[in-house]
Design an enzyme around this catalytic site. Structure first.
Site, short mmCIF file in Angstrom:
data_model
loop_
_atom_site.label_atom_id
_atom_site.label_comp_id
_atom_site.label_asym_id
_atom_site.label_seq_id
_atom_site.Cartn_x
_atom_site.Cartn_y
_atom_site.Cartn_z
N ASN A 21 0.80 -1.23 0.00
CA ASN A 21 0.00 0.00 0.00
C ASN A 21 0.83 1.27 0.00
O ASN A 21 0.46 2.28 0.62
CB ASN A 21 -0.95 0.02 1.20
CG ASN A 21 -1.92 -1.15 1.17
OD1 ASN A 21 -2.63 -1.36 0.21
ND2 ASN A 21 -1.91 -1.94 2.23
N LYS A 58 1.68 -13.34 -3.40
CA LYS A 58 2.48 -12.33 -4.11
C LYS A 58 3.83 -12.13 -3.44
O LYS A 58 4.87 -12.09 -4.11
CB LYS A 58 1.73 -11.01 -4.16
CG LYS A 58 2.43 -9.97 -5.05
CD LYS A 58 1.87 -8.58 -4.88
CE LYS A 58 2.46 -7.90 -3.69
NZ LYS A 58 2.14 -6.45 -3.60
N HIS A 75 -1.23 -4.35 -10.83
CA HIS A 75 -1.02 -4.00 -12.24
C HIS A 75 -1.05 -5.23 -13.13
O HIS A 75 -1.72 -5.25 -14.17
CB HIS A 75 0.31 -3.27 -12.40
CG HIS A 75 0.40 -2.00 -11.62
ND1 HIS A 75 -0.35 -0.89 -11.89
CD2 HIS A 75 1.17 -1.67 -10.54
CE1 HIS A 75 -0.07 0.07 -11.03
NE2 HIS A 75 0.85 -0.38 -10.20
#
Length: 249
Positions: free
Chosen positions: A67, A156, A176
Site C-alpha cells: 500500500n 504475491k 497492475h
C-alpha cells in the site's frame, strides 16, 4: 399490476439487454505471453534478471511495499537498515523504534508490529544465522508453502522472494499484472489475485516469468492504467479484447 399476469419479456430480447453504460468486449485472437513480452520489450527493453540472494531482506522490503510506492518503501527499508545493524537488532527493538525507522514509508503503525512478528517467526525457523538457503533447493510448490505459512505472507510476497532474491520462476501478481492480464483476456474478469498466480504461471514458460512480470507492471503503470487506460498509445491494443472500452476490466 398482478405479478402473475404481468407480461414477461421474451427470452431472446432479455438476453440481449445489458446494463446501461456497459460495453461488450470485441472478439480478437488473444496475445500469447511470449508475444506480449516481445512487444513490450521492443517498446522499452526489460532489464536483466539478477537475483540479490537475500530472502529475508526481500521479505522485509515486500512487507514495507504494501500500500505504498516503490520509492517510499525503498526509503523505509534504507532507513530501517541504517538504524539497526542486523535483523536481531530489529527484532530486539521496541515496536515504537521500528515504527519510527519506517515511518517515511507510510502505515508505520500497522507495518511495525507485522514486521516484528515476521522476523520473530523467521528467527525461530532459520536460527541465529538467518539461513534461508533451503528455499533455493526446495521444490517450487514447497518453497511457496514454506513462505506463505509465515505471518502476513501471501502468494504475491512469496513469489517476489523467490523471483527477485533467488531467481526462481515464481510469478508475482500485483494489482497492475492482475488488471492488465484481465484486460488482455489471459484470466477471467472474476479471477481473484490469489487464484491468478497459478493460472498465469501455468501459461508462462519458466524463462519468461521475470520479463512477463516486469513488462506488465511497467505497462500497467504507464499505459494500461486503472482509471483511464491509454489505449491509443498501447502497443498491444490491436489484439486486446478490452481496447477502447475505457475502464474495462
Amino acid at each position: 399490476m398482478n405479478r402473475r399476469t404481468a407480461k414477461k419479456p421474451a427470452r431472446g430480447k432479455a438476453s440481449s439487454q445489458r446494463r446501461p453504460g456497459s460495453r461488450k468486449r470485441r472478439a480478437t485472437r488473444l496475445l500469447a505471453p511470449s508475444e506480449i513480452i516481445e512487444r513490450l520489450d521492443a517498446e522499452a527493453p526489460i532489464p536483466p534478471w539478477r537475483a540479490h540472494g537475500d530472502p529475508v531482506a526481500e521479505l522485509v522490503l515486500t512487507l514495507l511495499s504494501q500500500n505504498t510506492s516503490d520509492t517510499n518503501s525503498g526509503r523505509a527499508y534504507q532507513s530501517l537498515v541504517a538504524r539497526f545493524p542486523d535483523w536481531d537488532a530489529v527484532l530486539a527493538a521496541p515496536v515504537g523504534e521500528i515504527e519510527a525507522a519506517i515511518r517515511i514509508g507510510g502505515l508505520a503503525k500497522t507495518k511495525a508490529p507485522r514486521l516484528k512478528a515476521l522476523l520473530a517467526e523467521l528467527r525461530e525457523r532459520l536460527g541465529d544465522e538467518w539461513d534461508a538457503s533451503q528455499l533455493k533447493t526446495l521444490p517450487l510448490p514447497e518453497a511457496k508453502a514454506w513462505l506463505t505459512s509465515l505471518p502476513g505472507v501471501g502468494p504475491k510476497t512469496a513469489a517476489c522472494v523467490l523471483l527477485f532474491a533467488l531467481k526462481r520462476p515464481a510469478l508475482p501478481v500485483d494489482t497492475h499484472v492482475h488488471r492488465v492480464c484481465q484486460r488482455l483476456g489471459l484470466i477471467n474478469e472474476k479471477t481473484g489475485a490469489a487464484a491468478a498466480h497459478e493460472l498465469l504461471e501455468s501459461q508462462v514458460s519458466r524463462g519468461q516469468v521475470y520479463p512477463f512480470h516486469v513488462a506488465l507492471i511497467r505497462h500497467g503503470r504507464r499505459v494500461c492504467k486503472a482509471g483511464r487506460p491509454l489505449c491509443e498509445q498501447c502497443v498491444l491494443s490491436d489484439r486486446c479484447p478490452s481496447a477502447g472500452l475505457g475502464r474495462a476490466g
